[in-house]
Design an enzyme around this catalytic site. Sequence first.
Site, mmCIF file in Angstrom:
data_model
loop_
_atom_site.group_PDB
_atom_site.id
_atom_site.type_symbol
_atom_site.label_atom_id
_atom_site.label_comp_id
_atom_site.label_asym_id
_atom_site.label_seq_id
_atom_site.Cartn_x
_atom_site.Cartn_y
_atom_site.Cartn_z
ATOM 1 N N ASP A 245 -0.306 24.362 -45.700
ATOM 2 C CA ASP A 245 -0.516 23.008 -45.202
ATOM 3 C C ASP A 245 0.634 22.756 -44.213
ATOM 4 O OD1 ASP A 245 -1.287 20.449 -44.658
ATOM 5 O OD2 ASP A 245 -1.496 19.818 -46.741
HETATM 6 C C1 BGC Z 1 -2.750 17.510 -44.440
HETATM 7 C C2 BGC Z 1 -3.823 18.536 -44.133
HETATM 8 C C3 BGC Z 1 -4.070 18.554 -42.649
HETATM 9 C C4 BGC Z 1 -2.767 18.862 -41.945
HETATM 10 C C5 BGC Z 1 -2.915 18.896 -40.441
HETATM 11 C C6 BGC Z 1 -1.503 17.714 -43.614
HETATM 12 O O1 BGC Z 1 -0.622 16.653 -43.773
HETATM 13 O O2 BGC Z 1 -2.431 17.548 -45.812
HETATM 14 O O3 BGC Z 1 -5.019 18.223 -44.801
HETATM 15 O O4 BGC Z 1 -5.066 19.490 -42.349
HETATM 16 O O5 BGC Z 1 -1.818 17.864 -42.255
HETATM 17 O O6 BGC Z 1 -3.192 17.628 -39.977
#
Ligand code: BGC
Length: 918
Positions: A245
């Site tokens: 993530d």
């Molecule tokens: C989120 C993800 C997301 C990523 C990119 C993170 O903070 O948990 O779900 O895909 O950011 O935006």
Amino acid sequence: MTTRYEGLTPPGRVSGRAGAPVPATQAGLLSRLSVQDKVLLLTGADAWRTQGAEALGLRPMITSDGPAGVRGVVLDERHPSSSLPCPSALGATWDAGLVGELAAALGAEARAKGVDVLLAPTINLMRTPLGGRGFECFSEDPVLTGRLGVAFVRGVQSAGVAATVKHFVGNDSETERWTYDARISERVLRELYLAPFEACVREAGVALVMAAYNKVNGIPMTEHARLLRDVLKDEWGFDGVVTSDWHAARSTAATALAALDLAMPGPDGPWGGQLAQAVADGAVTGEVLDDKVIRLLRLAARVNALCLPGGDDPPGPPRVPAARADLRPAVAPGAADAASPRPDSSTDPDRSLRPEASLYPDSSLYPRQSLHPGQPLPPDPSLHPSPLPHPDQAFVDPALLRRAVAASLVLLRNEGGALPIDPGSVGRVAVIGPNAIRPAIHGGGSAVVMPVTVSTPADAIAEALAGQAEVTVSGGCQTWVVVPEPAPGSLRDPGSGRPGLRLEFRDCDGELLAAEHRTSPALTWWDQVPPGIGWGKPGTVVLLTSFRPEVGGPHVFGVAGVGRLTLTVDGAVVADAETVVPDDPVEAMARPGELRATVELEAGRQAQVRLEFRPAADGEGPLTVRLGIVPVAADDDLLAEAERAAGLADAAIVVVGTAPMTESEGFDRSTLALPGRQDELVRRVAAANRRTVVVINAGMPVLMPWADQVAAVIYAWLPGQAMGTALADVLLGRAEPGGRLPVTLPAAEADCPVLHAIPEHGVIEYSEGLLIGYRGYDASLRRPHFPFGHGLGYTSWVYESALATAADPAAGDDLEVTVTVRNSGSRPGREVIQAYLAGPPSDPAAPPRQLAAFAGVSAAAGARAEATLRLPARAFARWDEREGGWTWPSGPFTVHVGRSSRDLRLSLQIGSGTPGGS
Ligand code: BGC
């Protein structure tokens, strides 16, 4: 050897023969790379792109959120996206075919935006109704989540775009999400939280898995060798890429050894040179590194990002049947919705190839042509608003969105046939409620897209009843927690006079760096601001606009952003302060600090507004700046006006729900109550009008203490851009409210099996075990307000028979149950037949009943329909903690068939009670 794409560089292109099959495992490819080259590939190039490598003919791949629409690399009203129903709405369709169809359309739009990797679907479970991000999940149940997750992945990947299942695993709430430790037993992990991931890996061949921020049983998920390497890769055979993530990789050797493959975003991060050093030191072996590179190259081959260097194809869209075929999984057996008569478009082998030509307009935002040596890179479209047409032929078909929203609306209650409304029977309809005028079409955080258009309930109902009934509209009360954006058309760019504002980027001396015209007063950037502007940099972002108030009197100005904000109205500074840097970077976008000032304005007289924003020194995440303006209003007056309008109407439609930024990634809700005085609004309207229909516009459960005082209730979720038209279709009976609850709606907060998910000393104990959602209600005998699986539709059904193919299935065998239902109402309709499995008695930890399969059937009034539900072998299995494997306990089991988890109409005894083996 490896090309590093810095800062603002758009997707790089290399020359070569697009689509040439390059086996990713070919050792020759790896031998062209040094360790330095390899580690460079394994960290992102910027917020959304991976690195390219010319030596390999590898171009950067573009990733993009998300689950309810594909944003692309910019969040910008000039480059909008189709806004789909949120995943909890998709969960409410209980229709894998429809979800697959939508996902294929989403994938096609992603391709047209140049996106290779979609950061969706979210397949965590709704463990608590307060979970801020619950709207991004399909359901509280692993079987429903798994079926829809598989359909979503197949749909996206059929369009040649890689899907990413997230967030692996235990990311079921938001408070302290970066650090909390979810303590979950192995059985509960296997039977609940891992199950949808396993289905998407084994059945859908998902291309990426995103490792979550949180820890599980003491180990950060990006470092969790047992779950990432042993379970996901070795046991399930996952051959794709494990991405972190965003910013979740926080160590070097531990993440590398745990089988994380890609650290996002970049270019900074814990790998790079440090990973190369770890290889040099022997802490990480060359094989471990090579495995990551091979996986990345395999992904590149799948999305056609690998070209053979030196080829001489002319620029043009890639022809990618081979890549697409690779992403398309074999149709897996056991799809629980297999009985649905609708052809599953996501598995139509020809479908992914047909729209190809139209998906690549001659000039799209992110053209996918190959570049030839020496050819300059195209300009970054986000900084140079391009005159190129939007790839709007690739937007999701509005008719599909409208059909999907109608299919997700759940009719919870319908007393005396209050719905549908016959337009001929009403002279006047009062449309009431804050969300009738400003609906919440999506939740906050990374799932946000700039919608192509928004159909509001107020406008759509007025349009649907035009010429037939008079429609009045009242806001009812205020619910905003951040100052709403000014009414469309009330802002003018002071330079050009066009609707909107002038945006300026200025350096530390106030010198103009760049300027542009924008129409949205809420602006967000990742990488696309000029140098000198950003966290810890001295430059400023300036918004200039003229605001024309419709009414005179005091107006509240709200300006938001993480950093220094200076607001000037008509030359006077009315707010000037520094806002707090939030703990979670996503809050810089989802919930930045807001300064407020109240200013007296004259109706119709332009007020000159200037907002200057200097991002904080130590901020993180995207940059957001926002301007809100709203006239001061008294709820007492709004409530009284709504009550009066309801009293004068033949029917009242009250649209209530969450306010913008109530439901979001980055934080959990603190209450299940509707914000503001909406409960009072509903009660007063219901007292004034017996035909009051309440529409709930929320992504997750809310309390409805007035439900038995109103004629009808529809749960509408966060339905995306087609909300209004679809709602009007359902209210007026042009479409059926086809949804069934994917989550239990509680009568009181205290009834929820798991309410808060607030870590204690950094730990969340999943002590409820398997008993989340309806399973917990069934175990405690508490009555839900509206049970999991409930939804009335506009017709009624008689369950006539259920027959199983085997009385005692062998261990490891699926079981088929054929169910016959009859439409006993006067309208055609769709029924969702649900099969719940109970038993065996020898397993006291098991929930009383668990969903095992479901199927949608349609039938004309009076007609019968038959569905064969396949209960997968896994439904009869248990994870044995001692053995460390699946076992098939002896029966007996009972299969309950019905309309919801609490409306079970037929049952079958399965299994003799003799040991079934393991
Ligand atoms: C989120 C993800 C997301 C990523 C990119 C993170 O903070 O948990 O779900 O895909 O950011 O935006």
